[in-house]
Design a protein around this motif. Sequence first.
Motif, PDB file in Angstrom:
ATOM      1  N   PHE A   1       0.826  -1.208   0.000  1.00  0.00           N
ATOM      2  CA  PHE A   1       0.000   0.000   0.000  1.00  0.00           C
ATOM      3  C   PHE A   1       0.864   1.264   0.000  1.00  0.00           C
ATOM      4  O   PHE A   1       0.509   2.257  -0.631  1.00  0.00           O
ATOM      5  CB  PHE A   1      -0.946  -0.029   1.200  1.00  0.00           C
TER       6      PHE A   1
ATOM      7  N   ARG B   1       0.779   3.919  -3.186  1.00  0.00           N
ATOM      8  CA  ARG B   1       0.504   5.338  -3.019  1.00  0.00           C
ATOM      9  C   ARG B   1       1.524   6.210  -3.758  1.00  0.00           C
ATOM     10  O   ARG B   1       1.212   7.316  -4.196  1.00  0.00           O
ATOM     11  CB  ARG B   1       0.504   5.701  -1.540  1.00  0.00           C
TER      12      ARG B   1
ATOM     13  N   ALA C   1       1.185   8.021  -7.281  1.00  0.00           N
ATOM     14  CA  ALA C   1       0.645   9.371  -7.463  1.00  0.00           C
ATOM     15  C   ALA C   1       1.726  10.368  -7.862  1.00  0.00           C
ATOM     16  O   ALA C   1       1.410  11.430  -8.424  1.00  0.00           O
ATOM     17  CB  ALA C   1      -0.040   9.831  -6.173  1.00  0.00           C
TER      18      ALA C   1
ATOM     19  N   ARG D   1      -4.240   8.559  -9.862  1.00  0.00           N
ATOM     20  CA  ARG D   1      -4.882   8.940  -8.602  1.00  0.00           C
ATOM     21  C   ARG D   1      -6.361   8.559  -8.518  1.00  0.00           C
ATOM     22  O   ARG D   1      -6.888   8.381  -7.425  1.00  0.00           O
ATOM     23  CB  ARG D   1      -4.747  10.453  -8.358  1.00  0.00           C
TER      24      ARG D   1
ATOM     25  N   TYR E   1      -6.808  -0.307  -5.449  1.00  0.00           N
ATOM     26  CA  TYR E   1      -6.250  -0.049  -4.116  1.00  0.00           C
ATOM     27  C   TYR E   1      -7.217  -0.481  -3.018  1.00  0.00           C
ATOM     28  O   TYR E   1      -6.845  -1.221  -2.096  1.00  0.00           O
ATOM     29  CB  TYR E   1      -5.926   1.437  -3.984  1.00  0.00           C
TER      30      TYR E   1
ATOM     31  N   TRP F   1      -2.871   4.321   7.716  1.00  0.00           N
ATOM     32  CA  TRP F   1      -3.147   3.668   6.437  1.00  0.00           C
ATOM     33  C   TRP F   1      -4.542   4.013   5.921  1.00  0.00           C
ATOM     34  O   TRP F   1      -4.693   4.606   4.849  1.00  0.00           O
ATOM     35  CB  TRP F   1      -2.979   2.165   6.622  1.00  0.00           C
TER      36      TRP F   1
ATOM     37  N   SER G   1      -5.652   8.137   6.321  1.00  0.00           N
ATOM     38  CA  SER G   1      -4.994   9.023   5.367  1.00  0.00           C
ATOM     39  C   SER G   1      -5.393   8.700   3.936  1.00  0.00           C
ATOM     40  O   SER G   1      -5.502   9.604   3.091  1.00  0.00           O
ATOM     41  CB  SER G   1      -3.469   8.923   5.519  1.00  0.00           C
ATOM     42  N   SER G   2      -5.627   7.422   3.644  1.00  0.00           N
ATOM     43  CA  SER G   2      -6.023   7.036   2.286  1.00  0.00           C
ATOM     44  C   SER G   2      -7.361   7.665   1.912  1.00  0.00           C
ATOM     45  O   SER G   2      -7.523   8.210   0.816  1.00  0.00           O
ATOM     46  CB  SER G   2      -6.120   5.511   2.171  1.00  0.00           C
TER      47      SER G   2
ATOM     48  N   ASP H   1      -7.824  10.633  -0.900  1.00  0.00           N
ATOM     49  CA  ASP H   1      -8.601  10.384  -2.108  1.00  0.00           C
ATOM     50  C   ASP H   1      -9.796  11.321  -2.241  1.00  0.00           C
ATOM     51  O   ASP H   1     -10.239  11.602  -3.352  1.00  0.00           O
ATOM     52  CB  ASP H   1      -9.047   8.917  -2.156  1.00  0.00           C
TER      53      ASP H   1
ATOM     54  N   ASN I   1      -8.134  14.093  -3.828  1.00  0.00           N
ATOM     55  CA  ASN I   1      -7.808  13.751  -5.214  1.00  0.00           C
ATOM     56  C   ASN I   1      -9.012  13.931  -6.135  1.00  0.00           C
ATOM     57  O   ASN I   1      -8.884  14.420  -7.258  1.00  0.00           O
ATOM     58  CB  ASN I   1      -7.297  12.312  -5.307  1.00  0.00           C
TER      59      ASN I   1
END
Length: 273
Positions: free
Chosen positions: A141, A145, A148, A188, A195, A219, A222-223, A227, A230
């Motif tokens: 992971f 990331r 990006a 992204r 993902y 993990w 923040s993901s 996103d 994004n």
Amino acid sequence: MDTFSQLILAISVTSFLGFQWLFHRASPWVSTRISPGFDVLSDKQKVEWNSRTVSTLHALLVGLFCLYILFFDDLVNEDPVWGDPTLVKINVAITTGYLISDLLLIFYYWKAIGDKFFVLHHLAALYAYYYVLGQGTLPYFANFRLLAEFSTPCVNQRWFFEVLGYPRASRSNMANGVAMAAVFFAVRIAVMPVYYGRMWAVYGTAAYYLVPWGGRVAWIGSSICLDIMNVMWMHKIARGCSRVLRAGKQGQQVHGLKPQLPHPPPQENGKKD
């Protein structure tokens, strides 16, 4: 500290020193020789120019390494939570050195490139990378990331065109705008199902619960936050790209020819992303 941990520390320190050298020495020296407009920029613009040059080099280096791991590191791809993190650690160590270097430059040149968002972004990334480097967890992971980073060169090139006074409807600016939108979407947005599909596959498993609580927060939390941003950025980029393409099309219709590459003298416009 074992031998490999010492190697990772050495890579991080070397990365930090290397990116400092690129910012202070290499970028100014090369830029004056390949872009006549560099010499007439303001001091603040030169700082941001060098910062973005370094950012682009880091993105290409780490992004290519990331692709290699994604396609050829079977141990990481088969066990995304606890697979052998050797190559991922090396790549993350390079990024760690860059982030610390960039943080130092942001604070030192705050009036030119200071940005609270980037400070928070860098600190959050360093917190997440602690679990990769310190505990060897979540290598797949962390590496995924870093894909990006491939959107960074086009974003920086957009700024270079602006500060040099290239019209937005110029052929080079339009080509970069389309490339920026396409690459941003690819690395992204389009990758989100892959993902989160891998995340869902390991959620609740024994391997998942071996990850420390702080690591799971870094993990998953923040993901999701990243996103959301994004998607918002993609919306803005798509709208901006559409406006530039419409302006270019209208220019062709009015003048009966395609936009030509501009050759104006560099301008100070003070614009930033």
